[in-house]
Design a protein around this motif. Structure first.
Motif, short mmCIF file in Angstrom:
data_model
loop_
_atom_site.label_atom_id
_atom_site.label_comp_id
_atom_site.label_asym_id
_atom_site.label_seq_id
_atom_site.Cartn_x
_atom_site.Cartn_y
_atom_site.Cartn_z
N ASP A 15 9.15 1.34 9.13
CA ASP A 15 7.93 2.12 9.35
C ASP A 15 6.83 1.67 8.39
N LEU A 16 7.19 1.42 7.14
CA LEU A 16 6.19 1.10 6.13
C LEU A 16 5.54 -0.26 6.38
N VAL A 17 6.32 -1.25 6.81
CA VAL A 17 5.72 -2.57 7.04
C VAL A 17 4.88 -2.60 8.31
N ALA A 18 5.13 -1.66 9.22
CA ALA A 18 4.41 -1.66 10.50
C ALA A 18 3.17 -0.78 10.49
N GLY A 31 0.81 -1.21 0.00
CA GLY A 31 0.00 0.00 0.00
C GLY A 31 0.84 1.26 0.00
N HIS A 32 1.92 1.27 0.77
CA HIS A 32 2.80 2.43 0.82
C HIS A 32 3.56 2.59 -0.49
N VAL A 33 3.98 1.46 -1.12
CA VAL A 33 4.65 1.55 -2.41
C VAL A 33 3.71 2.20 -3.44
N GLN A 34 2.45 1.83 -3.39
CA GLN A 34 1.46 2.44 -4.28
C GLN A 34 1.32 3.93 -4.01
N SER A 35 1.34 4.31 -2.74
CA SER A 35 1.17 5.73 -2.39
C SER A 35 2.36 6.57 -2.84
N ARG A 64 2.20 -7.52 -4.81
CA ARG A 64 0.88 -7.10 -4.33
C ARG A 64 0.52 -5.70 -4.81
N ALA A 65 1.54 -4.89 -5.13
CA ALA A 65 1.30 -3.56 -5.68
C ALA A 65 1.10 -3.60 -7.19
N GLY A 66 1.25 -4.79 -7.79
CA GLY A 66 1.10 -4.92 -9.23
C GLY A 66 2.32 -4.49 -10.00
N ALA A 67 3.44 -4.31 -9.31
CA ALA A 67 4.68 -3.87 -9.95
C ALA A 67 5.56 -5.07 -10.27
N GLN A 104 -4.27 3.31 1.53
CA GLN A 104 -4.95 2.48 0.54
C GLN A 104 -4.50 1.04 0.66
N PRO A 105 -5.39 0.08 0.46
CA PRO A 105 -5.01 -1.33 0.52
C PRO A 105 -4.20 -1.71 -0.70
N PRO A 106 -3.53 -2.85 -0.66
CA PRO A 106 -2.77 -3.28 -1.84
C PRO A 106 -3.71 -3.60 -3.00
N ARG A 107 -3.21 -3.43 -4.21
CA ARG A 107 -4.02 -3.74 -5.39
C ARG A 107 -4.32 -5.23 -5.48
N ASP A 108 -3.36 -6.04 -5.07
CA ASP A 108 -3.50 -7.51 -5.08
C ASP A 108 -4.05 -8.05 -6.40
N PRO A 109 -3.36 -7.75 -7.50
CA PRO A 109 -3.83 -8.27 -8.79
C PRO A 109 -3.62 -9.77 -8.89
#
Length: 523
Positions: A149-152, A48-52, A80-83, A157-162
């Motif tokens: 910080d990001l994993v905790a 979710g943070h990677v997406q943000s 999970r971010a679709g990357a 936004q939730p992950p895209r989870d494609p």
């Protein structure tokens, strides 16, 4: 039987294991451990943070980390971010890192604090790398998003989870043993086909296993077996930051581990350690797996005799998402061969010039077709067209097959030493050199010769305290090999250069020798 239930998207596999066994430890390293429940949560947060950060589906994110839980979390979160994940060796030289970041067009980089001082000049020349996420390691703390910080922290936004199975998921750069590295494009399906057709049915990898993995995670062999397959079957694994003979022996002696994958060099050093210690006790270990480079039959026999543990050899390459052939633990085995084709794959051995199949026992180029093939080389259509023809991947590896289908890899087309018109496979000569008393490690390559075109030369690492006579070594080779295959020279080196997958970088030895002779001639 192919375990097709193991072929699923990364988000689905994470959901599956978190629901089945949330409290089970999935991965450990020297500093921490993570359960399947924690893995699902932390990768959702990171994704979710990677997406943000603005990373869009299909954009590339590089992983430049040592073997660690953070490495594994990063690879799952990127999916999970679709990357697309671009793994890079943590010990890679700066030009190698710069080339991969630029060639893949990476938009973000996950690395450590200690890497940043040397990376800063590179990143300044690569404005496309917009964001850096940092794992705390070393000092001083660099500026960037903090991984911990990001994993905790729950993202906005939730992950895209494609449900990505056939789309591009990984760009894995080849070892570069014969030229500049190429980015191999692989999907989740191509990777997990090997899990479903090889690791689960052939080696019996399952949720009951506790794996000790010393493999470098940036390599396809490790990404396939030590990352994705562990998740798919729900096993537990301890990830070593790097291979250490002493640490591996200590871990294996604990009785905790049931499976250890490695490359031949690792098993060579474990065998040496076992002989020195006079012990054959590795309690609990049911199986060892070798791939990445040719396994000499004497090493295979010696390891199994010393430890009483089956050592299964297989053959795989990055372009086939690792495994092409594998030895089975049951039934007949031909030591020195790399086994039979993995179910679902077709292999042929052809004449490199005519493309026609060769007879049993004859040497030719191995070509492969199956669901685990790469889609091509990233941004290299000409190289892709040269490697993929009519659905077959031309491996560039030389092989022979016996009438029962057992394959033996004999060398590389580009590494053949052609002495007076006669072909010499370096690997065959290395088996003879390595059997000589006092030789700890060795490599053979060709150097130019005025009359013969090329001649083979041997580079050896002596055993500690051993005195190796070049004349005696050459006499030994004369008794083992045809005259034209006998090394013309013997050179002593401190180490044999190898890739992360264990492949010998013979060209480095050849180039260093020729450069030294050139410098000597000019002085």
């Amino acid at each position: 039987m192919i375990h097709t239930d193991l072929i699923a998207s990364i988000p689905e596999l994470l959901r599956r294991q978190a629901a089945r066994q949330p409290a089970k430890v999935a991965y450990t390293d020297a500093r921490a451990r993570i359960t399947y429940g924690e893995l699902a949560t932390s990768t959702a947060n990171l994704a979710g943070h990677v997406q943000s950060l603005g990373i869009e589906p299909g954009e590339r994110v590089a992983i430049l980390l040592p073997n660690s839980i953070e490495w594994i979390q990063s690879s799952f979160a990127i999916a999970r971010a679709g990357a697309i994940s671009v793994p890079i060796a943590y010990e890679a030289a700066l030009p190698e890192i710069a080339y991969r970041l630029g060639d893949a067009g990476c938009r973000a980089l996950i690395t450590t604090d200690e890497q940043m001082p040397k990376l800063q000049p590179v990143l300044e020349k690569l404005p496309a790398v917009r964001h850096v996420v940092l794992v705390e390691r070393g000092a001083p703390r660099a500026a960037g998003e903090r991984f911990a910080d990001l994993v905790a922290r729950v993202p906005a936004q939730p992950p895209r989870d494609p449900e990505m199975l056939d789309e591009l998921a990984y760009i894995i750069y080849t070892s570069g043993t014969t030229g500049r590295a190429k980015g191999v494009m692989l999907s989740v399906r191509s990777m997990l086909w090997v899990t479903a057709a090889c690791w689960a049915p052939i080696t019996g990898l399952s949720a009951d296993d506790h794996v000790l993995s010393p493999l470098p995670l940036f390599h396809s062999y490790a990404l396939n077996l030590s990352v994705l397959s562990i998740l798919a079957v729900g096993a537990s694994e301890h990830v070593m930051e790097r291979f250490s003979t002493q640490e591996a022996m200590t871990q294996l002696a604990s009785g905790r581990f049931t499976v250890m994958p490695g490359v031949p060099t690792m098993f060579h050093y474990l065998l040496e350690a076992g002989k020195s210690a006079g012990t054959a006790q590795l309690p609990g270990l049911r199986l060892c797996i070798s791939a990445g480079a040719i396994m000499p039959a004497p090493l295979n026999e010696g390891f199994e005799a010393q430890f009483g543990v089956p050592l299964l050899d297989g053959y795989g390459i990055t372009e086939t998402a690792t495994m092409v052939t594998m030895n089975w633990p049951s039934g007949a085995r031909v030591l020195g061969s790399c086994g039979i084709p993995v179910p679902g794959l077709a292999v042929r051995i052809v004449d490199p010039t005519s493309g026609k199949d060769v007879d049993f026992g004859a040497e030719g180029e191995l070509i492969v077709r199956g669901p685990n093939l790469m889609s091509g080389y990233y941004n290299q259509p000409e190289a892709t067209a040269g490697a993929l023809k009519d659905g077959w991947y031309r491996t560039g590896d030389l092989a022979r097959s016996d009438p029962n289908g057992y394959l033996t890899i004999t060398g590389r087309l580009k590494e053949l030493v052609i002495r007076g018109g006669q072909n010499i496979a370096p690997a065959e000569v290395e088996v003879a050199v390595g059997a000589f008393d006092g030789v700890l490690d060795c490599a053979v390559t060709g150097i130019p010769h005025d009359k013969l075109g090329e001649v083979p030369v041997a580079f050896i690492v002596p055993r500690p305290g051993a005195s190796v006579s070049p004349a005696a070594l050459i006499a030994h080779c004369k008794a083992q090999l045809s005259a034209y295959k006998v090394p013309a020279e013997v050179h002593f080196v401190e180490t044999i250069p190898r890739t992360g997958s264990g492949k010998t970088m013979r060209y480095k030895l050849r180039d260093a020798l020729l450069a030294a002779r050139g410098a000597k001639g000019a002085s």
